[in-house]
Design an enzyme around this catalytic site. Structure first.
Site: not given
Ligand code: NAD
Ligand code: IPM
Ligand code: MN
Length: 356
Positions: A138, A189, A249
């Protein structure tokens, strides 16, 4: 207790009005709250040409806590990046140092029928997602556009975490787990990304201080799958900014609706910004259809985390539980046999439940 209220765009003003109503009701019962509003997001751009106008940032800095609705909408999608409403939310998080984003996914038993998963998979669900909020891809530099050697356009971003950034969010993950069921799952990851290799090393190292917490690691793809396969295996999840955005979400749907998920974004001193996890929902804006409960529950988190008013926070949560038990439902959580109401009526019902 000074609260800056930044309603934003789309359903933002509609849902924030309900949360303010709830806070004001507590105010009448003796809680000393001062509320001041300022334009933010698209509304900030309309008023001052900037999604985070200087007076809005000043107000947020001077306040003890910030209550946000949501920002963004089709009207602003074509603006250059710095003017886009979403930059307002990213900048305010960065300016206020809000690195720790807590996103609890809790299933109210009354809503077990509207979860997208089977009752036996979700009933009793209570997960806390701890999302790092001011680092990762971000904010990593460099980012931008360029032409490659073949004169093709390229877009690029940088995924980046420093050790101190990982350490401080890992601390929040562990201390959160200590207060709950003492299980922490770190999501990364690591099999592909260098950022994640460092993430896993540092989280494991911080874990040595917390032998009472059971630490596990999952790759994010597996975590996404496990969240819908057997979500109750999780107690606290700690993860980076991008993975946390996506997984929260996903987790919201286990609780019945994204309109049910609140959040707290905290700095090192528990100053916080409180907002629902969802966005400005342009598809239902201005129609009195939005579920205000995520925002109302965010105001409960504000009372808990910034103002240490645990009793008042619980009063709001109990009032939400009560209106659900009474059968009030906005369209996103409606099912046959329950009472469909609008945003305003849901807010009124929560205020009434507070008083009874
Ligand atoms: P969204 O969360 O706004 O909406 C996704 C879906 O969920 C829509 O169908 C919407 O109607 C529904 N929904 C969301 N909140 C609801 C509520 N309270 N009650 C009932 N239904 C609800 O996500 P999106 O459509 O991808 O994004 C819309 C805009 O919001 C974009 O501009 C995006 O950038 C912005 N956004 C802002 C924030 C924020 O301000 N923190 C967060 C996410 C998205
Ligand atoms: C959220 C939102 C924001 C994010 C956007 C609007 C910048 O999706 O709060 O989850 O990606 O963090
Ligand atoms: Mn998001």
């Amino acid at each position: 207790m000074k609260i800056a209220v930044l309603a934003g765009d789309g359903i933002g003003p509609e849902i924030v009005a309900q949360a303010v109503k709830v806070l004001e009701a507590l105010g009448r019962d003796g809680l000393k709250l001062e509320v001041e509003e300022a334009p933010f997001g698209g509304a900030g751009f309309d008023a001052h040409g900037d999604p985070l106008p200087e007076p809005t940032l000043k107000l947020a800095q001077a306040a003890d806590a910030v209550l946000c609705g949501a920002v963004g909408g089709p009207k602003y999608d074509a603006l250059p990046r710095p003017q886009r409403p979403e930059q307002g939310i990213l900048r305010i998080r960065k300016e206020l140092g809000l690195f720790a984003n807590l996103r609890p996914a809790v299933l109210f038993p009354e809503l077990v029928g509207v979860s997208s998963l089977k009752p036996e998979v979700v009933s009793g669900l209570d997960i806390m997602i701890v999302r790092e909020l001011i680092g990762d891809i971000y904010f990593g530099e460099p980012r931008g556009r360029r032409a490659n050697a073949r004169s093709e356009r390229e877009g690029f971003d940088t995924m980046l975490y420093s050790e101190p950034e990982i350490r401080r969010i890992a601390e929040i993950g562990f201390t959160t787990a200590v207060k709950r069921n003492r299980k922490l799952c770190s999501v990364d990851k690591e099999n592909v990304l260098e950022t994640s290799r460092l993430w896993r090393e540092v989280v494991s190292d911080v874990g040595k201080k917390y032998p009472q917490v059971e630490l596990t690691h999952l790759y994010v793809d597996n975590a996404a799958m496990q969240l819908v396969r057997a979500p109750k295996q999780f107690d606290v999840i700690v993860t980076g900014n991008l993975f946390g955005d996506i997984l929260s979400d996903e987790a919201s749907m286990l609780t019945g609706s994204i309109g049910m998920l609140p959040s707290a974004s905290l700095d090192a001193k528990a100053k916080g910004l409180y907002e629902p996890v969802h966005g400005s929902a342009p598809d239902i804006a201005g129609k009195n259809l939005a579920n205000p409960l995520a925002t109302i529950l965010s105001s409960a988190m504000m009372l808990r985390y910034t103002f240490s008013q645990e009793a008042a926070a619980r009063r709001i949560e109990a009032a939400v539980k009560k209106v659900l038990a009474q059968g009030y439902r906005t369209p996103d959580i409606h099912e046959p046999g329950t009472r469909k109401v609008g945003t305003v009526e849901m807010g009124d019902a929560v205020v009434a439940a507070l008083q009874s």
